[in-house]
Design a protein around this motif. Structure first.
Motif, mmCIF file in Angstrom:
data_model
loop_
_atom_site.group_PDB
_atom_site.id
_atom_site.type_symbol
_atom_site.label_atom_id
_atom_site.label_comp_id
_atom_site.label_asym_id
_atom_site.label_seq_id
_atom_site.Cartn_x
_atom_site.Cartn_y
_atom_site.Cartn_z
ATOM 1 N N ARG A 290 35.630 18.128 128.120
ATOM 2 C CA ARG A 290 36.988 18.433 128.556
ATOM 3 C C ARG A 290 37.596 17.145 129.123
ATOM 4 N NH1 ARG A 290 39.425 23.296 129.924
ATOM 5 N NH2 ARG A 290 37.398 24.318 129.885
ATOM 6 N N PRO A 291 38.597 16.549 128.466
ATOM 7 C CA PRO A 291 39.222 15.337 129.004
ATOM 8 C C PRO A 291 39.816 15.578 130.394
ATOM 9 C CG PRO A 291 39.796 15.619 126.706
ATOM 10 C CD PRO A 291 39.121 16.893 127.138
ATOM 11 N N VAL A 292 39.634 14.608 131.268
ATOM 12 C CA VAL A 292 40.128 14.705 132.638
ATOM 13 C C VAL A 292 41.358 13.829 132.825
ATOM 14 C CG1 VAL A 292 39.582 14.276 135.071
ATOM 15 C CG2 VAL A 292 37.847 15.257 133.553
ATOM 16 N N MET A 293 41.194 12.506 132.613
ATOM 17 C CA MET A 293 42.287 11.573 132.808
ATOM 18 C C MET A 293 41.896 10.232 132.206
ATOM 19 S SD MET A 293 41.789 10.780 136.897
ATOM 20 C CE MET A 293 43.128 9.588 136.981
ATOM 21 N N ALA A 294 42.889 9.388 131.980
ATOM 22 C CA ALA A 294 42.615 8.028 131.532
ATOM 23 C C ALA A 294 42.309 7.162 132.746
ATOM 24 C CB ALA A 294 43.808 7.470 130.773
ATOM 25 N N LEU A 295 41.275 6.335 132.621
ATOM 26 C CA LEU A 295 40.934 5.368 133.669
ATOM 27 C C LEU A 295 41.561 4.014 133.384
ATOM 28 C CD1 LEU A 295 37.166 6.274 134.109
ATOM 29 C CD2 LEU A 295 39.104 7.048 135.489
ATOM 30 N N GLY A 296 42.218 3.890 132.262
ATOM 31 C CA GLY A 296 42.845 2.660 131.826
ATOM 32 C C GLY A 296 43.164 2.760 130.353
ATOM 33 N N PRO A 297 43.621 1.678 129.726
ATOM 34 C CA PRO A 297 44.014 1.734 128.315
ATOM 35 C C PRO A 297 42.877 2.075 127.360
ATOM 36 C CG PRO A 297 44.941 -0.199 129.384
ATOM 37 C CD PRO A 297 43.953 0.379 130.342
ATOM 38 N N THR A 298 41.625 1.800 127.739
ATOM 39 C CA THR A 298 40.518 2.017 126.802
ATOM 40 C C THR A 298 39.439 2.941 127.331
ATOM 41 O OG1 THR A 298 39.297 0.068 127.611
ATOM 42 C CG2 THR A 298 40.864 -0.274 125.805
ATOM 43 N N GLN A 299 39.640 3.558 128.486
ATOM 44 C CA GLN A 299 38.616 4.431 129.051
ATOM 45 C C GLN A 299 39.198 5.783 129.431
ATOM 46 O OE1 GLN A 299 36.797 2.202 132.324
ATOM 47 N NE2 GLN A 299 35.094 1.670 130.986
#
Length: 377
Positions: free
Chosen positions: A56-65
């Motif tokens: 389940r996606p949570v959030m982006a930690l940056g442009p590539t994570q």
């Protein structure tokens, strides 16, 4: 077709679905799929980990994570993983503890910065009744630590959690924002002047609940910086359900001209300036207003046809939802349609308005399309 953050054992599939009925419109606008608008920000990830746990996606930690919750049973987080879009690989960040003696225990929401990840989970303690537990883990490694546990009626009212420097912050659905040390030292301390406020994204708060408001059409009327005390009064002329970031807001307007009673989405500054109306699109308080003070995730008021999707091979005229970029004016179609005519999309389960949108990859049941708004130039 959007996620709700509070989970229970009766929850449905990972991607929520909603029936959509075509609505006649005076002029039919088309929307370009997100993968064509922002090709570097859209990618596919597996639906499940190698051991069968559902992602389940949570959030982006940056442009590539991208931060993922891996769940061995429905909506019960087992561990946190980080997906690297550059390599297509995942790494385990931490296990997610499930304390003994607590029934119906579910993680409700997460938050992260470059140093920490925090989350809160609710359950029913066999000894203390309702309980809300706040956890933290360092991004650089180490095990999760219990920061604080609320019990009793207040435990049922936690609505959001955030990282506030070296402190954890949370707010209650009845109003009030509290902080305490991420190391678990001391008790939660209420923020003076925030007794009627609700967290949005630290340090910003507003006067409308994060979810479950009894009158969702009521506009947000103030934006408050909890660090400086600055207050920004919101002007909402002829708009309903206005929800704001630090500067920008999204809501709906009913009235002429309109399409068969459908509202038009409105994006504006908090003071009413630079207002833009978006026909055929509709905002919703449940979609959290503005993401990163830039993007609005909007549902489509009327959708022609069925059986399409917003992946890179999908027709552009049949989206489930649209992401509007107020900086460039770009509008990108997201979401997928099933053969039975139902459509849906998911929002990441971060506590603040999520910078992740995802949906089922048509023809590829083992993959999700993911739009990472942190990767949009």
């Amino acid at each position: 077709g959007a996620f709700v953050q509070r989970h229970d054992e009766a929850a449905a599939e990972p991607i929520a679905s909603a029936s959509v009925t075509a609505t006649p419109m005076a002029t039919q606008q088309t929307f370009t799929p997100a993968a064509r608008v922002w090709p570097d920000a859209v990618f596919r990830i597996p639906v499940k980990a190698a051991d069968g746990a559902a992602y389940r996606p949570v959030m982006a930690l940056g442009p590539t994570q991208v931060l993922l919750s891996a769940e061995r049973s429905m909506e019960r987080a087992d561990r946190l993983e980080v997906y690297d879009t550059a390599t297509g690989t995942t790494s385990v960040l931490t296990k997610v503890p499930v304390p003994s003696g607590i029934d119906a225990y579910y993680v409700q929401a997460w938050d992260a910065d470059d140093r920490h990840v925090v989350w809160y989970a609710t359950g029913d303690s066999r000894r203390d009744g309702p309980i809300a537990m706040f956890w933290a883990v360092d991004r650089e490694g180490g095990g999760p630590r219990l920061v604080w546990a609320l019990t009793g009626d207040e435990a049922t009212k936690v609505e959001r959690v955030a990282i506030a420097g070296d402190r954890l912050a949370y707010s209650l659905s009845t109003g009030g924002v509290y902080t305490l040390s991420l190391e678990g030292r001391g008790r939660p301390e209420p923020i003076k002047g925030a007794e009627k406020l609700h967290l949005q994204k630290w340090p910003w708060a507003g006067d409308r609940p994060a979810q479950g408001a009894p009158d969702p059409a009521r506009n947000q009327s103030v934006i408050v910086n909890l660090e400086t005390g600055e207050q920004r009064l919101v002007r909402a002329d002829d708009v309903q359900g206005l929800r704001c970031g630090p500067t920008w807001c999204a809501g709906d307007r009913y009235g002429e001209p309109h399409y068969e009673g459908q509202p038009k989405a409105v994006v504006q500054r908090f003071d009413g300036a630079e207002r833009r109306e978006l026909p055929q699109l509709q905002s919703s308080p449940s979609l959290d207003g503005i993401v990163d003070d830039r993007f609005a995730v909007l549902s489509v008021s009327g959708v022609p046809g069925q059986g399409a999707a917003a992946g890179e091979e999908a027709p552009a005229e049949r989206p489930v939802a649209v992401v509007y970029d107020r900086v460039t004016g770009a509008m990108a179609a997201v979401g997928s349609w099933d053969e039975d005519g139902t459509g849906g999309f998911g929002r990441g389960t971060s506590s603040s308005p999520s910078n992740i949108v995802y949906w089922n990859a048509p023809g590829k049941p083992k993959e999700y399309w993911v739009l990472n708004l942190a990767a949009v130039p």
